[in-house]
Every structure is written in C-alpha cells, then in structure tokens.
Design an enzyme around this catalytic site. Structure first.
Site, PDB file in Angstrom:
ATOM      1  N   SER A   1       2.684   0.288  10.096  1.00  0.00           N
ATOM      2  CA  SER A   1       2.032  -1.036  10.118  1.00  0.00           C
ATOM      3  C   SER A   1       2.736  -2.098   9.270  1.00  0.00           C
ATOM      4  O   SER A   1       2.427  -3.281   9.400  1.00  0.00           O
ATOM      5  CB  SER A   1       0.590  -0.915   9.656  1.00  0.00           C
ATOM      6  OG  SER A   1      -0.179  -0.332  10.673  1.00  0.00           O
TER       7      SER A   1
ATOM      8  N   LYS B   1       4.198  -4.827  11.151  1.00  0.00           N
ATOM      9  CA  LYS B   1       3.363  -5.901  11.713  1.00  0.00           C
ATOM     10  C   LYS B   1       3.622  -7.247  11.035  1.00  0.00           C
ATOM     11  O   LYS B   1       3.471  -8.299  11.645  1.00  0.00           O
ATOM     12  CB  LYS B   1       1.877  -5.535  11.573  1.00  0.00           C
ATOM     13  CG  LYS B   1       1.467  -4.306  12.383  1.00  0.00           C
ATOM     14  CD  LYS B   1       0.062  -3.858  11.990  1.00  0.00           C
ATOM     15  CE  LYS B   1      -0.425  -2.669  12.798  1.00  0.00           C
ATOM     16  NZ  LYS B   1      -1.732  -2.173  12.318  1.00  0.00           N
TER      17      LYS B   1
ATOM     18  N   TYR C   1       5.932  -1.652  20.807  1.00  0.00           N
ATOM     19  CA  TYR C   1       5.139  -1.496  19.584  1.00  0.00           C
ATOM     20  C   TYR C   1       5.422  -0.161  18.892  1.00  0.00           C
ATOM     21  O   TYR C   1       5.585  -0.102  17.669  1.00  0.00           O
ATOM     22  CB  TYR C   1       3.649  -1.632  19.925  1.00  0.00           C
ATOM     23  CG  TYR C   1       2.722  -1.342  18.770  1.00  0.00           C
ATOM     24  CD1 TYR C   1       2.462  -2.299  17.791  1.00  0.00           C
ATOM     25  CD2 TYR C   1       2.090  -0.101  18.650  1.00  0.00           C
ATOM     26  CE1 TYR C   1       1.603  -2.031  16.734  1.00  0.00           C
ATOM     27  CE2 TYR C   1       1.235   0.173  17.601  1.00  0.00           C
ATOM     28  CZ  TYR C   1       0.991  -0.790  16.640  1.00  0.00           C
ATOM     29  OH  TYR C   1       0.145  -0.515  15.582  1.00  0.00           O
TER      30      TYR C   1
ATOM     31  N   TYR D   1      -6.312  -3.578   5.245  1.00  0.00           N
ATOM     32  CA  TYR D   1      -7.457  -3.430   6.163  1.00  0.00           C
ATOM     33  C   TYR D   1      -8.777  -3.556   5.410  1.00  0.00           C
ATOM     34  O   TYR D   1      -8.938  -4.459   4.605  1.00  0.00           O
ATOM     35  CB  TYR D   1      -7.359  -2.097   6.922  1.00  0.00           C
ATOM     36  CG  TYR D   1      -6.018  -1.918   7.559  1.00  0.00           C
ATOM     37  CD1 TYR D   1      -5.649  -2.709   8.628  1.00  0.00           C
ATOM     38  CD2 TYR D   1      -5.095  -1.025   7.060  1.00  0.00           C
ATOM     39  CE1 TYR D   1      -4.405  -2.582   9.216  1.00  0.00           C
ATOM     40  CE2 TYR D   1      -3.835  -0.896   7.634  1.00  0.00           C
ATOM     41  CZ  TYR D   1      -3.511  -1.678   8.705  1.00  0.00           C
ATOM     42  OH  TYR D   1      -2.271  -1.554   9.273  1.00  0.00           O
TER      43      TYR D   1
ATOM     44  N   VAL E   1       0.872   3.875   7.882  1.00  0.00           N
ATOM     45  CA  VAL E   1       0.386   5.262   7.860  1.00  0.00           C
ATOM     46  C   VAL E   1       1.472   6.303   7.568  1.00  0.00           C
ATOM     47  O   VAL E   1       1.165   7.482   7.425  1.00  0.00           O
ATOM     48  CB  VAL E   1      -0.367   5.689   9.146  1.00  0.00           C
ATOM     49  CG1 VAL E   1      -1.754   5.144   9.193  1.00  0.00           C
ATOM     50  CG2 VAL E   1       0.417   5.373  10.387  1.00  0.00           C
TER      51      VAL E   1
HETATM   52  O1  DON Z   1      -0.581   1.945  15.652  1.00  0.00           O
HETATM   53  C1  DON Z   1      -0.701   2.839  14.847  1.00  0.00           C
HETATM   54  O2  DON Z   1      -1.739   3.485  14.748  1.00  0.00           O
HETATM   55  C2  DON Z   1       0.449   3.121  13.888  1.00  0.00           C
HETATM   56  N1  DON Z   1       1.703   3.003  14.566  1.00  0.00           N
HETATM   57  C3  DON Z   1       0.421   2.173  12.731  1.00  0.00           C
HETATM   58  C4  DON Z   1      -0.883   2.168  11.986  1.00  0.00           C
HETATM   59  C5  DON Z   1      -0.725   1.940  10.526  1.00  0.00           C
HETATM   60  O3  DON Z   1       0.329   2.090   9.971  1.00  0.00           O
HETATM   61  C6  DON Z   1      -1.966   1.631   9.779  1.00  0.00           C
HETATM   62  N2  DON Z   1      -1.680   1.473   8.368  1.00  0.00           N
HETATM   63  N3  DON Z   1      -2.017   1.930   7.379  1.00  0.00           N
END
Ligand code: DON
Length: 310
Positions: free
Chosen positions: A66, A69, A194, A246, A264
């Site tokens: 993330s 992003k 993505y 978040y 993550v």
């Molecule tokens: O879209 C997803 O679920 C992962 N590629 C990224 C989510 C993420 O990193 C949330 N952060 N803490």
C-alpha cells in the site's frame, strides 16, 4: 546525519523493539507474502542531503504494497490535476479497514472515500496514463527510479501474480466501481496494473529516500531538481496523516505524529518536513494491517528525537 543518529543507535532501537514481532502476524491473504520472516527487521533514516543511516537487514528487498498508493496518487495527480482525480476519489478518512467495500454502497455518490484505501487506490491506478497495464506500471517505475536514482528497481513477479490470482475482494471493489462509472475500461487490466504496482520491490534505504523527497517538498536530494510539484507532495503528505494508517490513523497521529504510509509487507515510510524520511520494516502485522515493530519503532524514535509535526 541530523540529530546525531548513528547505525549503532539504530541497532539498539531495533534490539529494543524486536520482541514486539511476536504480537503480530505476517500477512497471508496474499499467499506469496506468507513466506516473509517476521524476525527480518530493518530501519533507515535519510536526511535532506541524501545521507542515510540504516540498521538491520539492509540488503533484503520487500514489496511496497500500500505504500505504492502514495506514489500512484502523485502520478495520477501529475497526469490529470486535482479536479479530475478528486471528482472520482474523495479526500476523507474512512475509519474502516483498508479493504472495506461497505462505504461504496452507503456513500452517495458511490466513489471511494480516499485514495489510500484499496477502493480509492484501484480507482487511482485505473486513472494513470498508459494504454496497457505494463505501460502504467512502467511509468510508475520510472517515477520511482527518478526518486531513488536506481533504474534496476522492478516488481516481484511471484508476489504480483500471487496477489492477482487471489484478489477476489479487490476484484469485487473494481466491479462495484465499474458499475458506478468510477473505474473505466477493463477491470482485469486495472487489477493487473495494481497488483504489479503493489509488488514493486525496494530496500530500506531506498524507501527512506522516497520519504525524504516528500520531506524535501518533491525535490531531488542531490540535484534539487523538481520530481513532483510542491503542492502535490503536500496533498500526498496530508493523506498520509489522515488515512496513511487506515483506521489506526488517529492513534498513530497522537502517538507518532509523522505523516506515514504502511503496507501489508510490513514496511512503513514516514516523512518529516525539514528533517527527512524514515523507513521501517517488520513483516508481523497488527489486526489493522500495520507493522507492529514498525509502529513501535516510529513511536520511540519520534518521542526520543521530537519528530512529531504537531
Ligand atoms: O490490495 C491489497 O490488499 C494489497 N496489495 C495492499 C494492501 C496494503 O498494503 C494495506 N496496508 N497496510
């Protein structure tokens, strides 16, 4: 390095926070991420002159997840301007988990609340200029190459395809948004771009440098050349404060007080105007998807060196 932080000092901090890894769990909803070692920790600080200090596993690469992003948002804003982007994605924190679909249904108009939650980030990736997914990702990689001065950075194909194959929730977010006209064109191509964007791999020093460029208001640390307009760097940093962690963003603002974004994979990047960038990595996550060790380390560093922006 400002505030006299040395490698030995950072090694000590890492030793202090290492036990917290036991309180978290490595992400496994993306199967390839489950291979990460929860004891693999790293930290780096990069100042505005581009000088950095680091400790822990400095060679190991991790995926941005993330954190990407923030960079895709910067690129979409450069591609289209604020009006276009914020007509499709909002500016408000959601207070919900990062993958939540709930507000898409209850919020009117049906657009994602912000670009840091998955729905918003998918919509942003959909907007980035590029006819094919690889063209979009290629442009994002070029932006990252410019920031890190390392053209070898690319995405991890195993992590990208592992996420692409298991991204049922993100797929449903995309289809929901396509129905409401937020996402245009092919959902599968948006997901392809993505998942590749999330799988871009960097090391801890490179991530700290990216944070430092935001702290330097979008200018390159060595040449002073502008990589990103100042007002767009500010928008990105503001989202890091309000939505970067978040539904833990409020607590993080109080305890740490640094604009930051988590992923993550267990990485977190922080950016402090007039000081530099801080990157931490520790794959064990708390229930909200943020690195347990990373949050603790940022809290300790922020308190000890008075880094809070508030
Ligand atoms: O879209 C997803 O679920 C992962 N590629 C990224 C989510 C993420 O990193 C949330 N952060 N803490």
């Amino acid at each position: 390095m400002s505030k006299g932080i040395t490698r030995e000092i950072l090694e000590d901090w890492l030793k202090n926070v290492r036990p917290y890894a036991r309180d978290g769990k490595v992400a496994d909803y993306i199967p390839a991420l489950a291979k990460q070692n929860p004891d693999d920790l790293a930290v780096a600080i990069c100042d505005l002159d581009g000088d950095s200090v680091s400790a822990g596993n400095e060679v190991c690469c991790f995926t941005l997840q993330s954190i990407s992003k923030v960079l895709s948002l910067a690129l979409a804003l450069m591609d289209h301007g604020e009006e276009y982007v914020f007509e499709r994605v909002g500016m408000e924190p959601s207070g919900d988990p990062f993958h939540s679909i709930y507000r898409l249904e209850t919020h009117n108009p049906s657009r994602p609340l912000n670009p840091m939650i998955n729905a918003g980030a998918l919509a942003v990736t959909n907007m980035i200029h590029g006819i094919t997914p690889d063209e979009k990702v290629g442009r994002l990689l070029s932006f990252i190459h410019e920031m890190t001065d390392d053209r070898s950075i690319t995405y991890n194909t195993e992590v990208a395809s592992s996420e692409y194959e298991s991204a049922h929730l993100n797929r449903s977010l995309c289809y929901y948004m396509k129905q409401h006209g937020v996402i245009k064109g092919s959902v599968e191509e948006t997901l392809d771009a993505y998942t590749k964007q999330c799988a871009i791999e960097v090391n801890i020093r490179q991530l700290a440098r990216i944070g430092a460029i935001f702290a330097n208001e979008g200018k390159d640390l060595d040449s002073g050349r502008r990589i990103l307009p100042m007002h767009l760097a500010r928008i990105c940093k503001t989202f890091m404060v309000t939505c970067g962690m978040y539904d833990a963003s409020g607590e993080f603002a109080i305890k740490v007080g640094i604009p930051a974004k988590s992923g993550v994979s267990g990485a977190v990047v922080g950016t402090v105007n007039g000081y530099g960038g801080i990157a931490v990595y520790g794959p064990a996550l708390d229930g909200k998807g943020n690195s347990v060790v990373g949050l603790k380390l940022l809290e300790l560093l922020s308190n000890r060196y008075d880094l809070s922006i508030f």
